[in-house]
Design a protein around this motif. Sequence first.
Motif, PDB file in Angstrom:
ATOM      1  N   UNK A 145      47.877  17.489  68.087  1.00  0.00           N
ATOM      2  CA  UNK A 145      47.362  18.550  67.210  1.00  0.00           C
ATOM      3  C   UNK A 145      48.395  19.656  67.032  1.00  0.00           C
ATOM      4  N   UNK A 146      49.138  19.961  68.094  1.00  0.00           N
ATOM      5  CA  UNK A 146      50.187  20.973  67.992  1.00  0.00           C
ATOM      6  C   UNK A 146      51.309  20.501  67.065  1.00  0.00           C
ATOM      7  N   UNK A 147      51.702  19.233  67.217  1.00  0.00           N
ATOM      8  CA  UNK A 147      52.752  18.680  66.355  1.00  0.00           C
ATOM      9  C   UNK A 147      52.309  18.708  64.886  1.00  0.00           C
ATOM     10  N   UNK A 148      51.056  18.341  64.636  1.00  0.00           N
ATOM     11  CA  UNK A 148      50.515  18.396  63.276  1.00  0.00           C
ATOM     12  C   UNK A 148      50.603  19.810  62.727  1.00  0.00           C
ATOM     13  N   UNK A 149      50.211  20.781  63.532  1.00  0.00           N
ATOM     14  CA  UNK A 149      50.275  22.195  63.141  1.00  0.00           C
ATOM     15  C   UNK A 149      51.709  22.607  62.804  1.00  0.00           C
ATOM     16  N   UNK A 150      52.670  22.181  63.650  1.00  0.00           N
ATOM     17  CA  UNK A 150      54.076  22.544  63.436  1.00  0.00           C
ATOM     18  C   UNK A 150      54.603  21.959  62.132  1.00  0.00           C
TER      19      UNK A 150
END
Length: 380
Positions: A145-150
């Motif tokens: 989810x963090x990678x998607x956000x980035x």
Amino acid sequence: MVYHFFSGKYLHLSPQLMDSILLNANRTNKKGKSDVYIIIENTGQKIFGDKDCVTVYTEIAQKHHFTNLEFINSRWLLLLRIFMIGKNDRIVFHSSLGPKIVTIVNILIYLLGLKKKAASICYVCWGGDFGYCNKLNKCDTYIEKFITFVYEKVWPWYGYIIALTVADKKILLEIYKSNNIVNLPYIAKRIDYFPMKKKAFPIRIMVSHSGWEHNRHIESFNLLKRFKDEDILIICPLCYGDPTYINDVIYTGKRIFGEKFYYFTDLMSPEEYFHFILQNHIYISGAENQTGLGALLGNMRGNAKLYLRGNLYISFKEEGFDIFDYNEIENMTFEEFVRPNSDIIFRRNIEVYNKKRIDECIEGWKDVYNMENVKANFKS
């Protein structure tokens, strides 16, 4: 300077792209080849017999009298090299570089707020690589989810996100909704119309281009098995992909078509491969997403009848090519299926090819390489 980054391991494609970049440099770069720098992540993988990765790329550089070629053996040194490049130079990540490197670059850019660095970068999608994770895929873990956000934050900061097909551009726009997304294929080699000689029998039917499951070979075999008693030869290049899946394809192909099934697992040289596919009567791709553009366009140059579906079918139809719907094969007689393209279709496809894959692409890559064209909202 324009810095191109490739992974050396994609030996079926990256060397040809390097050759094309250098061949067209005088038309796309202000200072020609002196304005180009190519960096290869070196895997040491073997290709074409005894030649290794370094030898293959070095020979291409020598052919073009090109010296701005660098090999980097470490992923961490590669990251350091990326961030050493000045913000006034253009960086082009070709998809072969891989999601891990690009993801780390994006995380660093986000955490350090390096918008100007991001504005100097372009990313070329090769199909399906729409971000390591994105909102069209299921992301379960906090890391995903963090990678998607980035990605959703950083990719709109890039100078350009380049889609090789119209359909891929639509997918990227759905994910990122950013005005830096463009449809821009690599520059192809110009072809002139020439009367095609009648091709020899048997009818050569090439099924996809590689040994990955998304090509759906076995589904295609099941579509074609009712023609197995006709004078045909089913051809499958299986030089790279998933070994287990490749074995399944070979087993099923032999079981259904017997001696009418031909496959090969060793890479040919680009010249050998080009002459090999010129003899094909038909090319079939069961893939839903963009893949195998080199094989597809090579078969088109030989006036093979193209059966595509999904994003490939949508994209090539929108560009104006005369192609055929993979999903209609099951309703065709053998005579309808193998009926060759007319001379009019061949001429029209060549005209569209030269316009869409060469003339318009040259102008598009000029814009990509020109740092002055980075939009103001990416300079802040």
